[in-house]
Design an enzyme around this catalytic site. Sequence first.
Site, PDB file in Angstrom:
ATOM      1  N   ALA A   1       0.694  -1.217  -0.038  1.00  0.00           N
ATOM      2  CA  ALA A   1      -0.071   0.044  -0.063  1.00  0.00           C
ATOM      3  C   ALA A   1       0.824   1.292   0.042  1.00  0.00           C
ATOM      4  O   ALA A   1       0.618   2.209  -0.714  1.00  0.00           O
ATOM      5  CB  ALA A   1      -0.831  -0.127   1.073  1.00  0.00           C
ATOM      6  N   GLU A   2       1.775   1.226   0.605  1.00  0.00           N
ATOM      7  CA  GLU A   2       2.826   2.329   0.913  1.00  0.00           C
ATOM      8  C   GLU A   2       4.356   1.817   0.999  1.00  0.00           C
ATOM      9  O   GLU A   2       4.726   0.792   1.558  1.00  0.00           O
ATOM     10  CB  GLU A   2       2.564   3.392   2.096  1.00  0.00           C
ATOM     11  CG  GLU A   2       1.449   4.288   1.674  1.00  0.00           C
ATOM     12  CD  GLU A   2       0.130   3.791   2.488  1.00  0.00           C
ATOM     13  OE1 GLU A   2      -0.728   4.422   2.225  1.00  0.00           O
ATOM     14  OE2 GLU A   2       0.254   2.796   3.022  1.00  0.00           O
ATOM     15  N   SER A   3       5.191   2.693   0.599  1.00  0.00           N
ATOM     16  CA  SER A   3       6.921   2.406   0.594  1.00  0.00           C
ATOM     17  C   SER A   3       7.352   3.761   1.129  1.00  0.00           C
ATOM     18  O   SER A   3       6.641   4.937   0.596  1.00  0.00           O
ATOM     19  CB  SER A   3       7.234   1.906  -0.498  1.00  0.00           C
ATOM     20  OG  SER A   3       7.038   0.581  -0.874  1.00  0.00           O
TER      21      SER A   3
ATOM     22  N   HIS B   1       0.408   4.087   8.781  1.00  0.00           N
ATOM     23  CA  HIS B   1       1.314   2.810   9.014  1.00  0.00           C
ATOM     24  C   HIS B   1       2.485   3.167   8.606  1.00  0.00           C
ATOM     25  O   HIS B   1       3.602   2.651   9.123  1.00  0.00           O
ATOM     26  CB  HIS B   1       0.602   1.611   8.485  1.00  0.00           C
ATOM     27  CG  HIS B   1       1.091   0.912   7.146  1.00  0.00           C
ATOM     28  ND1 HIS B   1       0.627   1.589   6.058  1.00  0.00           N
ATOM     29  CD2 HIS B   1       1.898   0.151   7.023  1.00  0.00           C
ATOM     30  CE1 HIS B   1       1.378   0.824   4.955  1.00  0.00           C
ATOM     31  NE2 HIS B   1       2.143  -0.044   5.613  1.00  0.00           N
TER      32      HIS B   1
END
Length: 305
Positions: free
Chosen positions: A46-48, A77
Amino acid sequence: MPTADFVTVDVFTTERFAGNPLAVVPDARGLTDRQMQKIAVEFGYAESTFVLPPENPENSARVRIFTPTMEIPFAGHPNVGTAYVLGQRRELFGKPVTDKLRFEEIAGLVEIRLLREAAGVIGATIRAPRPLEIGAEIELDLIADCISIDAKHVRTTAHGPVFASVGLAFAIAELDGLEALAAARPNITAFRKAAAKHQGTDGDFPIFLYVRSQEEPWNLRARMFAPLDDIMEDPATGSASAALSAFLVTRAPETDAKVHLTIEQGVEMGRRSIIELDVVKAAGTVTDVTITGRCVPVMRGSIEV
Protein backbone atom coordinates in the site's frame (compact mmCIF):
# COMPACT_ATOMS: atom_id res chain seq x y z
CA MET A 1 25.54 -0.98 -10.04
CA PRO A 2 24.21 1.33 -7.28
CA THR A 3 22.05 -0.30 -4.61
CA ALA A 4 19.63 0.91 -1.95
CA ASP A 5 19.17 -1.04 1.28
CA PHE A 6 15.62 -1.75 2.45
CA VAL A 7 13.75 -3.23 5.40
CA THR A 8 10.19 -4.53 5.43
CA VAL A 9 8.02 -4.67 8.55
CA ASP A 10 4.48 -5.66 9.39
CA VAL A 11 2.72 -2.75 11.11
CA PHE A 12 -0.16 -2.66 13.61
CA THR A 13 0.49 -6.22 14.70
CA THR A 14 2.62 -8.35 17.00
CA GLU A 15 2.56 -11.31 14.59
CA ARG A 16 4.67 -11.68 11.48
CA PHE A 17 2.62 -12.00 8.25
CA ALA A 18 -0.28 -10.09 9.78
CA GLY A 19 -0.95 -6.36 9.94
CA ASN A 20 0.05 -4.05 7.09
CA PRO A 21 3.38 -4.65 5.31
CA LEU A 22 5.64 -1.67 4.69
CA ALA A 23 8.91 -1.27 2.80
CA VAL A 24 11.37 1.29 4.19
CA VAL A 25 14.50 2.62 2.49
CA PRO A 26 16.30 4.09 5.54
CA ASP A 27 18.75 6.12 3.45
CA ALA A 28 17.25 7.25 0.15
CA ARG A 29 19.95 9.76 -0.72
CA GLY A 30 20.79 9.50 -4.40
CA LEU A 31 17.41 8.13 -5.47
CA THR A 32 15.35 10.16 -7.93
CA ASP A 33 11.59 10.68 -7.70
CA ARG A 34 11.16 8.25 -10.58
CA GLN A 35 13.26 5.58 -8.88
CA MET A 36 11.30 5.95 -5.64
CA GLN A 37 8.03 5.50 -7.50
CA LYS A 38 9.35 2.46 -9.39
CA ILE A 39 10.59 0.88 -6.16
CA ALA A 40 7.14 1.40 -4.61
CA VAL A 41 5.59 -0.31 -7.64
CA GLU A 42 8.06 -3.18 -7.35
CA PHE A 43 7.17 -3.83 -3.72
CA GLY A 44 3.46 -3.48 -4.46
CA TYR A 45 2.59 -2.62 -0.87
CA ALA A 46 0.00 0.00 0.00
CA GLU A 47 2.91 2.33 0.79
CA SER A 48 6.70 2.41 0.76
CA THR A 49 8.79 5.08 2.48
CA PHE A 50 12.07 6.78 1.64
CA VAL A 51 14.07 8.50 4.36
CA LEU A 52 16.17 11.58 3.62
CA PRO A 53 18.06 14.13 5.75
CA PRO A 54 15.75 16.81 7.18
CA GLU A 55 15.62 20.24 5.63
CA ASN A 56 15.56 21.68 9.16
CA PRO A 57 18.36 20.16 11.27
CA GLU A 58 16.15 20.38 14.35
CA ASN A 59 14.00 17.59 12.87
CA SER A 60 14.92 13.92 12.56
CA ALA A 61 14.33 13.19 8.88
CA ARG A 62 12.35 13.96 5.77
CA VAL A 63 10.10 11.05 4.91
CA ARG A 64 8.52 10.57 1.51
CA ILE A 65 5.60 8.17 1.15
CA PHE A 66 4.70 6.48 -2.13
CA THR A 67 1.78 4.24 -3.04
CA PRO A 68 2.12 2.13 -6.21
CA THR A 69 0.72 5.06 -8.21
CA MET A 70 1.74 8.33 -6.53
CA GLU A 71 3.38 10.18 -3.66
CA ILE A 72 1.02 11.05 -0.81
CA PRO A 73 1.24 13.74 1.90
CA PHE A 74 0.70 11.56 4.99
CA ALA A 75 -0.26 8.07 6.08
CA GLY A 76 -0.41 6.28 9.40
CA HIS A 77 1.21 2.88 9.01
CA PRO A 78 4.19 4.25 7.02
CA ASN A 79 5.03 6.62 9.86
CA VAL A 80 4.66 3.98 12.57
CA GLY A 81 6.69 1.45 10.58
CA THR A 82 9.39 3.90 9.52
CA ALA A 83 9.82 5.10 13.11
CA TYR A 84 10.13 1.48 14.24
CA VAL A 85 12.84 0.79 11.64
CA LEU A 86 14.80 3.93 12.46
CA GLY A 87 14.39 3.23 16.18
CA GLN A 88 16.57 0.14 15.75
CA ARG A 89 19.48 2.40 14.78
CA ARG A 90 21.84 4.30 17.04
CA GLU A 91 22.30 7.17 14.61
CA LEU A 92 20.31 8.86 11.87
CA PHE A 93 22.22 11.13 9.49
CA GLY A 94 24.95 11.68 12.06
CA LYS A 95 22.67 12.35 15.06
CA PRO A 96 21.76 9.90 17.85
CA VAL A 97 18.28 8.38 17.65
CA THR A 98 16.16 9.30 20.66
CA ASP A 99 12.68 8.19 21.69
CA LYS A 100 11.21 11.34 20.15
CA LEU A 101 11.37 11.81 16.38
CA ARG A 102 10.02 14.45 14.04
CA PHE A 103 9.43 13.68 10.37
CA GLU A 104 9.08 16.33 7.71
CA GLU A 105 6.31 15.35 5.29
CA ILE A 106 4.18 17.02 2.65
CA ALA A 107 1.26 17.27 5.10
CA GLY A 108 3.48 18.89 7.74
CA LEU A 109 5.59 17.90 10.70
CA VAL A 110 4.78 14.48 12.20
CA GLU A 111 5.74 14.03 15.84
CA ILE A 112 6.58 10.50 16.96
CA ARG A 113 7.32 8.73 20.22
CA LEU A 114 8.96 5.31 20.12
CA LEU A 115 7.49 2.50 22.22
CA ARG A 116 10.03 0.39 24.08
CA GLU A 117 10.04 -2.79 26.11
CA ALA A 118 12.97 -4.68 27.62
CA ALA A 119 13.88 -6.14 24.23
CA GLY A 120 13.96 -2.71 22.58
CA VAL A 121 11.70 -0.70 20.29
CA ILE A 122 8.38 -2.44 19.63
CA GLY A 123 6.36 0.27 17.84
CA ALA A 124 5.48 3.94 17.86
CA THR A 125 2.87 6.57 18.59
CA ILE A 126 2.45 9.31 15.99
CA ARG A 127 0.52 12.56 16.07
CA ALA A 128 -1.72 13.53 13.16
CA PRO A 129 -0.11 16.49 11.35
CA ARG A 130 -3.28 18.47 10.63
CA PRO A 131 -6.56 19.26 12.37
CA LEU A 132 -9.70 17.49 11.25
CA GLU A 133 -11.12 18.69 7.94
CA ILE A 134 -14.64 17.59 7.02
CA GLY A 135 -15.37 17.68 3.32
CA ALA A 136 -18.35 17.16 1.08
CA GLU A 137 -21.12 14.70 1.76
CA ILE A 138 -21.32 11.75 -0.63
CA GLU A 139 -24.40 10.24 -2.23
CA LEU A 140 -25.61 7.08 -0.49
CA ASP A 141 -26.12 5.14 -3.72
CA LEU A 142 -22.66 6.10 -4.96
CA ILE A 143 -20.96 4.61 -1.89
CA ALA A 144 -23.16 1.50 -2.06
CA ASP A 145 -22.31 0.98 -5.74
CA CYS A 146 -18.58 1.35 -5.04
CA ILE A 147 -18.65 -1.46 -2.48
CA SER A 148 -21.28 -3.65 -4.20
CA ILE A 149 -23.87 -3.72 -1.42
CA ASP A 150 -27.47 -2.58 -1.07
CA ALA A 151 -27.71 1.06 0.04
CA LYS A 152 -29.97 -0.01 2.92
CA HIS A 153 -26.88 -1.34 4.71
CA VAL A 154 -25.23 2.11 4.81
CA ARG A 155 -26.23 3.69 8.13
CA THR A 156 -27.19 7.34 8.17
CA THR A 157 -28.60 7.74 11.69
CA ALA A 158 -25.32 9.16 13.04
CA HIS A 159 -24.01 10.65 9.79
CA GLY A 160 -24.10 10.12 6.06
CA PRO A 161 -21.07 9.22 3.93
CA VAL A 162 -18.64 12.14 4.03
CA PHE A 163 -15.02 13.05 3.36
CA ALA A 164 -12.77 13.49 6.40
CA SER A 165 -9.03 14.13 6.71
CA VAL A 166 -6.23 14.79 9.18
CA GLY A 167 -3.67 14.92 6.39
CA LEU A 168 -5.14 12.58 3.76
CA ALA A 169 -8.81 12.54 2.72
CA PHE A 170 -11.04 9.45 2.86
CA ALA A 171 -14.69 8.84 2.15
CA ILE A 172 -16.02 7.40 5.40
CA ALA A 173 -19.25 5.47 5.79
CA GLU A 174 -20.86 3.45 8.58
CA LEU A 175 -22.46 0.07 7.80
CA ASP A 176 -25.22 -1.64 9.77
CA GLY A 177 -23.32 -4.78 10.75
CA LEU A 178 -20.36 -7.12 10.29
CA GLU A 179 -22.25 -9.15 7.69
CA ALA A 180 -22.54 -6.12 5.39
CA LEU A 181 -18.91 -5.23 6.08
CA ALA A 182 -17.77 -8.72 5.12
CA ALA A 183 -19.88 -8.63 1.94
CA ALA A 184 -18.30 -5.41 0.62
CA ARG A 185 -16.41 -5.78 -2.67
CA PRO A 186 -14.87 -2.93 -4.68
CA ASN A 187 -16.55 -2.13 -8.01
CA ILE A 188 -13.88 -0.37 -10.06
CA THR A 189 -16.35 1.08 -12.54
CA ALA A 190 -18.29 2.70 -9.71
CA PHE A 191 -15.06 3.95 -8.11
CA ARG A 192 -14.10 5.66 -11.39
CA LYS A 193 -17.52 7.28 -11.54
CA ALA A 194 -17.20 8.46 -7.94
CA ALA A 195 -13.70 9.85 -8.47
CA ALA A 196 -14.84 11.74 -11.56
CA LYS A 197 -17.79 13.23 -9.66
CA HIS A 198 -15.80 14.22 -6.56
CA GLN A 199 -12.71 15.99 -7.80
CA GLY A 200 -10.11 17.17 -5.32
CA THR A 201 -9.59 13.74 -3.71
CA ASP A 202 -6.35 13.01 -5.62
CA GLY A 203 -8.30 11.00 -8.18
CA ASP A 204 -8.38 7.74 -6.20
CA PHE A 205 -11.51 8.03 -3.99
CA PRO A 206 -10.47 5.80 -1.06
CA ILE A 207 -13.38 4.48 1.00
CA PHE A 208 -13.13 3.63 4.72
CA LEU A 209 -16.04 1.54 6.00
CA TYR A 210 -16.70 0.83 9.64
CA VAL A 211 -19.04 -0.88 12.08
CA ARG A 212 -19.32 0.17 15.74
CA SER A 213 -19.63 -2.35 18.54
CA GLN A 214 -22.98 -1.97 20.32
CA GLU A 215 -21.42 -3.03 23.62
CA GLU A 216 -18.25 -0.93 23.24
CA PRO A 217 -19.02 1.99 20.90
CA TRP A 218 -15.37 3.12 20.80
CA ASN A 219 -14.34 -0.30 19.49
CA LEU A 220 -14.74 -0.44 15.72
CA ARG A 221 -14.14 -2.85 12.86
CA ALA A 222 -13.14 -1.38 9.50
CA ARG A 223 -12.15 -2.03 5.89
CA MET A 224 -10.49 0.30 3.37
CA PHE A 225 -10.67 0.12 -0.43
CA ALA A 226 -8.68 2.24 -2.89
CA PRO A 227 -8.66 0.26 -6.17
CA LEU A 228 -7.88 3.32 -8.31
CA ASP A 229 -4.59 3.57 -6.39
CA ASP A 230 -3.86 -0.13 -7.04
CA ILE A 231 -4.90 -0.95 -3.45
CA MET A 232 -7.85 -3.31 -3.73
CA GLU A 233 -7.94 -3.48 0.06
CA ASP A 234 -5.65 -2.18 2.80
CA PRO A 235 -5.20 -4.28 5.98
CA ALA A 236 -4.53 -1.26 8.24
CA THR A 237 -5.03 2.44 7.49
CA GLY A 238 -3.80 4.72 10.26
CA SER A 239 -4.57 7.98 8.49
CA ALA A 240 -8.17 6.92 7.81
CA SER A 241 -8.54 5.64 11.37
CA ALA A 242 -7.32 8.98 12.72
CA ALA A 243 -9.70 10.95 10.49
CA LEU A 244 -12.64 8.75 11.46
CA SER A 245 -11.78 8.92 15.16
CA ALA A 246 -11.51 12.71 15.10
CA PHE A 247 -14.79 12.91 13.20
CA LEU A 248 -16.67 10.67 15.64
CA VAL A 249 -15.32 12.42 18.74
CA THR A 250 -16.17 15.79 17.18
CA ARG A 251 -19.78 14.63 16.82
CA ALA A 252 -19.94 13.21 20.36
CA PRO A 253 -22.12 15.29 22.74
CA GLU A 254 -19.36 15.98 25.29
CA THR A 255 -17.73 19.40 25.00
CA ASP A 256 -14.50 18.16 26.59
CA ALA A 257 -13.31 14.58 26.33
CA LYS A 258 -10.34 12.23 26.14
CA VAL A 259 -11.35 9.18 24.15
CA HIS A 260 -9.42 5.97 23.50
CA LEU A 261 -10.51 4.03 20.42
CA THR A 262 -9.51 0.64 19.07
CA ILE A 263 -9.98 -0.10 15.38
CA GLU A 264 -9.64 -3.65 14.11
CA GLN A 265 -8.94 -3.94 10.38
CA GLY A 266 -7.72 -6.51 7.86
CA VAL A 267 -9.70 -9.41 9.35
CA GLU A 268 -11.41 -10.26 6.07
CA MET A 269 -8.00 -10.33 4.35
CA GLY A 270 -6.43 -12.69 6.87
CA ARG A 271 -4.11 -9.88 8.06
CA ARG A 272 -5.67 -8.76 11.33
CA SER A 273 -4.46 -5.35 12.48
CA ILE A 274 -5.04 -3.41 15.70
CA ILE A 275 -4.88 0.39 15.60
CA GLU A 276 -5.02 2.28 18.89
CA LEU A 277 -6.05 5.94 18.86
CA ASP A 278 -6.35 8.67 21.47
CA VAL A 279 -8.38 11.78 20.75
CA VAL A 280 -8.54 14.94 22.85
CA LYS A 281 -11.48 17.32 22.56
CA ALA A 282 -11.59 20.74 24.23
CA ALA A 283 -14.35 23.34 24.04
CA GLY A 284 -16.08 21.30 21.34
CA THR A 285 -13.04 21.00 19.06
CA VAL A 286 -10.70 18.04 18.59
CA THR A 287 -7.24 19.34 19.44
CA ASP A 288 -5.09 16.20 19.29
CA VAL A 289 -5.14 12.79 17.61
CA THR A 290 -2.47 10.14 18.14
CA ILE A 291 -2.12 6.76 16.45
CA THR A 292 -0.31 3.87 18.15
CA GLY A 293 0.82 0.57 16.71
CA ARG A 294 3.29 -2.23 17.19
CA CYS A 295 5.53 -3.71 14.49
CA VAL A 296 7.51 -6.83 13.66
CA PRO A 297 10.43 -7.13 11.20
CA VAL A 298 10.07 -9.35 8.15
CA MET A 299 12.73 -8.89 5.46
CA ARG A 300 15.86 -6.92 4.70
CA GLY A 301 18.05 -6.65 1.62
CA SER A 302 19.14 -4.32 -1.16
CA ILE A 303 17.65 -3.12 -4.41
CA GLU A 304 19.71 -2.61 -7.55
CA VAL A 305 18.87 0.81 -8.97
